[in-house]
Design a protein around this motif. Structure first.
Motif, PDB file in Angstrom:
ATOM      1  N   GLU A 214       1.777   3.849 -12.636  1.00 56.58           N
ATOM      2  CA  GLU A 214       0.265   3.717 -12.259  1.00 56.58           C
ATOM      3  C   GLU A 214      -0.096   4.964 -11.237  1.00 56.58           C
ATOM      4  O   GLU A 214      -1.252   4.809 -11.132  1.00 56.58           O
TER       5      GLU A 214
ATOM      6  N   GLN B  78      -6.092   0.935  -4.987  1.00 54.03           N
ATOM      7  CA  GLN B  78      -5.004   0.333  -5.117  1.00 54.03           C
ATOM      8  C   GLN B  78      -5.586  -1.362  -4.918  1.00 54.03           C
ATOM      9  O   GLN B  78      -6.332  -1.538  -3.967  1.00 54.03           O
TER      10      GLN B  78
ATOM     11  N   PRO C 234      -1.810   8.338  -2.909  1.00 55.78           N
ATOM     12  CA  PRO C 234      -0.819   7.781  -2.136  1.00 55.78           C
ATOM     13  C   PRO C 234      -0.478   8.657  -1.100  1.00 55.78           C
ATOM     14  O   PRO C 234      -0.303   9.568  -1.220  1.00 55.78           O
TER      15      PRO C 234
ATOM     16  N   ILE D 176       0.980  -1.201  -0.045  1.00 56.72           N
ATOM     17  CA  ILE D 176      -0.050   0.046   0.010  1.00 56.72           C
ATOM     18  C   ILE D 176       0.857   1.360   0.105  1.00 56.72           C
ATOM     19  O   ILE D 176       0.296   2.404   0.085  1.00 56.72           O
TER      20      ILE D 176
ATOM     21  N   ARG E 111       5.596   3.047  -4.308  1.00 56.79           N
ATOM     22  CA  ARG E 111       6.222   1.630  -4.099  1.00 56.79           C
ATOM     23  C   ARG E 111       7.612   1.635  -3.942  1.00 56.79           C
ATOM     24  O   ARG E 111       8.241   2.327  -4.340  1.00 56.79           O
TER      25      ARG E 111
ATOM     26  N   ASP F 288      -4.998   5.480  -6.797  1.00 51.98           N
ATOM     27  CA  ASP F 288      -3.658   5.869  -7.341  1.00 51.98           C
ATOM     28  C   ASP F 288      -3.683   7.392  -7.560  1.00 51.98           C
ATOM     29  O   ASP F 288      -4.707   7.969  -7.718  1.00 51.98           O
TER      30      ASP F 288
ATOM     31  N   ARG G  90       1.444   5.016  -8.062  1.00 47.82           N
ATOM     32  CA  ARG G  90       1.468   4.414  -6.773  1.00 47.82           C
ATOM     33  C   ARG G  90       2.847   4.618  -6.231  1.00 47.82           C
ATOM     34  O   ARG G  90       3.731   4.691  -6.741  1.00 47.82           O
TER      35      ARG G  90
ATOM     36  N   GLU H 133       0.239  -6.308  -9.501  1.00 46.00           N
ATOM     37  CA  GLU H 133       0.666  -5.278  -9.986  1.00 46.00           C
ATOM     38  C   GLU H 133       1.791  -5.355 -10.699  1.00 46.00           C
ATOM     39  O   GLU H 133       2.637  -6.339 -10.473  1.00 46.00           O
TER      40      GLU H 133
END
Ligand SMILES: Cc1cc2nc3c(=O)[nH]c(=O)nc-3n(C[C@H](O)[C@H](O)[C@H](O)COP(=O)(O)OP(=O)(O)OC[C@H]3O[C@@H](n4cnc5c(N)ncnc54)[C@H](O)[C@@H]3O)c2cc1C
Ligand code: SF4
Ligand code: SF4
Length: 443
Positions: free
Chosen positions: A59, A296, A181, A38, A63, A237, A61, A430
């Motif tokens: 996307e 997400q 995010p 997440i 990460r 996102d 996000r 993902e």
């Protein structure tokens, strides 16, 4: 079947697929690609900024990306704290001693409708400003030295940054919901290194992460005096916010303000630009098309989006069936622990919070019917993923099987088969995390 307002008779045993705490912990890449991440940032804090970076993916996000191969002890530690790989519910003693427990809603000490006592906080806050008021009260009463929460990035206001607030004005700057995010825990280790009492206001999964860490690092319980959260429908996102910009032909570098909601309940999604223009859409317009929510993957299997391990969880409370442009400023307030109850009572006593009236499990279930549906669906979804041969998170003490038992067999089969098929098609996973610039050539 309606919600059951009874004590929880039994806790569900851990649901295990490929337990991430086995001798072979999942790599960061596996956590991400299985759709468990997440983007809380805690793994970067555990491994160190030199070893793990948090990037914004194409996307939209946040990460983690390992900058070099992480050794097994570091990966094992990450697997033990990551809210994507391990999700634990409230301790058995808390469940036993709680004033009320409910299969879906977990432990409850008190359940009310209320809001901030201060009219400005009530107005500026996302719903009724309860979380902001609690954060301010914690500072003003000297209970904590600072509050860890999130705010809009001053330089890129559509993005979200973690902040340490040492005064009430700073807490107010973080009021409002940030739907994109938010890597709240990106430097949590440094926060603990300060050695000062603090409170955390964050998403339920962020609270899960720090409760996981508390099992490994005694400083969490020593310094984190309160964990406050909101009932969470899922984090979108950044691409969701970018769609709003496209609607107005704007680019991100033009923005001076991107407010998702607040300034009313729910208030408008308001955008302001450097050249003085302003743009608004309503909350309903923002969320009208469910296909474009861009929630997400981790959120779709979230076993605790209702903040069972927080001291207090705060929800929306739209008493007329859903949000209009301007509703009464109000929250559902679920006090979950004795510590939370003491805080709540003190905040009411000091006028920081005001109570409209008592609520009930039946009412919160009606106001948050999507959360009830999700709690009942997750067990079958995880089973479906396991049947498809995918790993599933290690989950304990969240009564998922008992929640699923409130569904009909047909409903559980539909959830399980749907998840199995989506998992087989790769739709619950993902792509590997890469920074945007690496693929798109943009910032
Ligand atoms: C992604 C998301 C999904 C939500 N889904 C639901 C839902 O399904 N049902 C429901 O009842 N309510 C939901 N909410 C919560 C709701 O919008 C209100 O935030 C909540 O009721 C608290 O209201 P408040 O007036 O007390 O908040 P405020 O007083 O405005 O305080 C909000 C606090 O939350 C923090 N915060 C905001 N966004 C984030 C984030 N992304 N990550 C970490 N911390 C954050 C802020 O820093 C601030 O401290 C959601 C919020 C978010 C951000
Ligand atoms: S959820 Fe948090 S701890 Fe887990 S991989 Fe993602 S950023 Fe790291
Ligand atoms: S739905 Fe669950 S995983 Fe998603 S942001 Fe909310 S608490 Fe975190």
């Amino acid at each position: 079947m309606g919600p059951i307002e009874t004590r929880q008779s039994q806790r569900t045993p851990p649901l295990q697929g490929t337990p991430p705490l086995s001798s072979e912990p999942l790599t960061l890449g596996e956590i991400v690609e299985n759709g468990f991440c997440i983007g809380c940032g805690l793994c970067r804090s555990i491994a160190g900024a030199g070893d793990v970076d948090i990037v914004m993916t194409p996307e939209g996000r946040e990460r983690p990306v390992a900058l070099r191969a992480l050794d097994k002890p570091t990966l094992a530690r990450i697997n033990a704290v990551c809210p994507g790989t391990r999700i634990a519910g409230p301790p058995a003693t808390q469940m036993k001693e709680a004033t009320l427990t409910d299969t879906v809603w977990g432990p409850v000490e008190r359940l009310v409708l209320g809001s901030a006592g201060n009219p400005t906080v009530r107005f500026v806050g996302s719903g009724g400003g309860t979380l902001t008021a609690l954060g301010q009260f914690l500072l003003n009463s000297g209970r904590v030295k600072f509050v860890l929460h999130v705010v809009a990035s001053p330089s890129m206001p559509m993005r979200t940054e973690r902040r340490l607030s040492f005064d009430a004005v700073s807490v107010l700057e973080g009021a409002g919901s940030r739907y994109g995010p938010a890597a709240t825990l990106v430097d949590f280790n440094a926060v603990l290194d300060r050695g000062e009492p603090f409170a955390l206001i964050a998403k339920p999964c962020d609270i899960t992460a720090v409760r996981n860490l508390a099992r490994l690092d005694p400083r969490v319980d020593e310094y984190m005096r309160y964990a406050l959260t909101f009932v969470c429908g899922g984090a979108s996102d950044l691409s969701k916010s970018e769609q709003v910009l496209q609607r107005f032909g704007l680019s991100e570098d033009e923005l001076t303000l991107f407010r998702y909601r607040g300034h009313g309940n729910p208030g408008l999604n308001r955008i302001e630009t450097r050249d003085g223009r302003g743009f608004e859409i309503s909350y309903r317009q923002l969320w009208e098309d469910e296909d474009k929510w861009m929630i997400q993957p981790r959120c779709k299997i979230c076993p605790d989006a209702i903040g069972q391990v927080a001291d207090i969880a705060v929800s929306d409370a739209w008493l007329n069936g859903g949000p209009a442009v301007e509703d009464e400023s109000l929250n559902g307030i679920i006090v979950r622990t004795k510590r939370g109850l003491e805080l709540f009572d003190a905040a009411v006593g000091a006028g920081a919070l005001q109570i409209k009236r008592e609520s009930s499990i039946a009412e919160i279930s009606e106001l948050q019917s999507h959360q009830v549906r999700k709690r009942r669906a997750v067990w079958a979804r995880l089973k479906g993923m396991a049947i498809a041969g995918k790993p599933v998170p290690f989950i304990s003490d969240l009564a998922l099987r008992d929640c699923a038992a409130q569904n009909s067999l047909a409903e559980n089969l539909a959830e399980g088969r749907g998840a199995r098929d989506r998992a087989r098609r790769g739709r619950l996973g993902e792509p590997p995390a890469v920074p945007r610039g690496a693929v798109l050539g943009d910032a």
